[in-house]
Design an enzyme around this catalytic site. Structure first.
Site, PDB file in Angstrom:
ATOM      1  N   ASP A 162       0.870  -1.169   0.000  1.00 16.01           N
ATOM      2  CA  ASP A 162       0.000   0.000   0.000  1.00 16.01           C
ATOM      3  C   ASP A 162       0.912   1.225   0.000  1.00 16.01           C
ATOM      4  O   ASP A 162       2.134   1.099  -0.150  1.00 16.01           O
ATOM      5  CB  ASP A 162      -0.978  -0.030   1.179  1.00 16.01           C
ATOM      6  CG  ASP A 162      -0.318   0.166   2.541  1.00 16.01           C
ATOM      7  OD1 ASP A 162       0.923   0.299   2.612  1.00 16.01           O
ATOM      8  OD2 ASP A 162      -1.055   0.168   3.539  1.00 16.01           O
ATOM      9  N   CYS A 169       3.578  -2.825   3.965  1.00 16.16           N
ATOM     10  CA  CYS A 169       2.749  -1.690   4.359  1.00 16.16           C
ATOM     11  C   CYS A 169       3.575  -0.941   5.403  1.00 16.16           C
ATOM     12  O   CYS A 169       4.779  -1.160   5.503  1.00 16.16           O
ATOM     13  CB  CYS A 169       1.371  -2.110   4.854  1.00 16.16           C
ATOM     14  SG  CYS A 169       1.305  -3.126   6.339  1.00 16.16           S
ATOM     15  N   THR A 211       3.607  -1.205   8.701  1.00 11.67           N
ATOM     16  CA  THR A 211       4.134  -2.107   9.738  1.00 11.67           C
ATOM     17  C   THR A 211       4.228  -3.564   9.290  1.00 11.67           C
ATOM     18  O   THR A 211       4.924  -4.352   9.913  1.00 11.67           O
ATOM     19  CB  THR A 211       3.239  -2.080  10.992  1.00 11.67           C
ATOM     20  OG1 THR A 211       1.939  -2.579  10.630  1.00 11.67           O
ATOM     21  CG2 THR A 211       3.154  -0.687  11.582  1.00 11.67           C
ATOM     22  N   HIS A 260      10.715 -23.712   9.408  1.00 17.30           N
ATOM     23  CA  HIS A 260       9.830 -24.431  10.329  1.00 17.30           C
ATOM     24  C   HIS A 260       8.352 -24.374   9.957  1.00 17.30           C
ATOM     25  O   HIS A 260       7.605 -25.300  10.276  1.00 17.30           O
ATOM     26  CB  HIS A 260       9.986 -23.891  11.750  1.00 17.30           C
ATOM     27  CG  HIS A 260      11.282 -24.264  12.372  1.00 17.30           C
ATOM     28  ND1 HIS A 260      11.590 -23.922  13.665  1.00 17.30           N
ATOM     29  CD2 HIS A 260      12.356 -24.950  11.908  1.00 17.30           C
ATOM     30  CE1 HIS A 260      12.803 -24.368  13.965  1.00 17.30           C
ATOM     31  NE2 HIS A 260      13.283 -24.997  12.901  1.00 17.30           N
ATOM     32  N   HIS A 294       8.218 -30.618  12.105  1.00 18.84           N
ATOM     33  CA  HIS A 294       7.714 -29.404  11.466  1.00 18.84           C
ATOM     34  C   HIS A 294       6.658 -29.733  10.421  1.00 18.84           C
ATOM     35  O   HIS A 294       5.667 -29.008  10.288  1.00 18.84           O
ATOM     36  CB  HIS A 294       8.865 -28.589  10.874  1.00 18.84           C
ATOM     37  CG  HIS A 294       9.775 -28.077  11.937  1.00 18.84           C
ATOM     38  ND1 HIS A 294      11.054 -28.529  12.100  1.00 18.84           N
ATOM     39  CD2 HIS A 294       9.561 -27.184  12.931  1.00 18.84           C
ATOM     40  CE1 HIS A 294      11.598 -27.935  13.141  1.00 18.84           C
ATOM     41  NE2 HIS A 294      10.715 -27.113  13.666  1.00 18.84           N
TER      42      HIS A 294
END
Length: 150
Positions: A8, A65, A67, A98, A134
């Site tokens: 964004d 974005c 964050t 993992h 995993h």
């Protein structure tokens, strides 16, 4: 490998650096936007990238974005997507090793271009370990999706 990318307005400045890295390292990519600094909603870009990966049109996805939080939340709503929210190299490597993450979200306000390249490099070049413990855990995630996304 084909990589779906999206951002964004809060992640627009890292995208050209990412594109340069992808070009120099022989990755194909599809750019789902955005393409300018006009305020926009991250949801549509996260969804476009996640859908491209979930459908198999792209192998992995990278989202930006401010964050990385909003992008990762939206991407993880798409069946078949395991999006890691990463701001360091160790997390990017471990989310692949993992968790077999196929999408990664980062925040432009959290990482700069140099660190972003190291994080992306770790994400794109680390294979899923595939070991029993995993693989079992990832299969439980897939089973949860099957139950909740009918």
């Amino acid at each position: 490998m084909k990589v779906a990318i999206g951002c964004d307005h809060g992640g627009i400045n890292l995208k050209p650096v990412l594109i340069d890295y992808l070009n120099k390292n022989g990755f194909e990519y599809v750019d789902f936007g955005c393409f300018d600094t006009v305020s926009t909603d991250y949801n549509e870009y996260a969804l476009a990238v996640a859908n491209a990966v979930a459908k198999g049109d792209c192998d992995k996805g990278i989202l930006f974005c401010g964050t990385g939080i909003g992008m990762s939340i939206v991407a993880n709503k798409v069946r078949g997507i395991r999006c890691g929210h990463c701001h360091d190299v160790f997390s990017a490597k471990m989310t692949r090793l993992h968790n077999d993450a196929n999408v990664m979200a980062l925040g432009e306000r959290v990482v700069g271009p140099g660190l972003m390249i190291e994080i992306v490099d770790a994400f794109l070049n680390t294979e899923f370990s595939g070991d029993i413990r995993h693989a079992r855990r990832v299969s439980k995630i897939v089973a949860l999706e099957e139950k909740n996304f009918k």
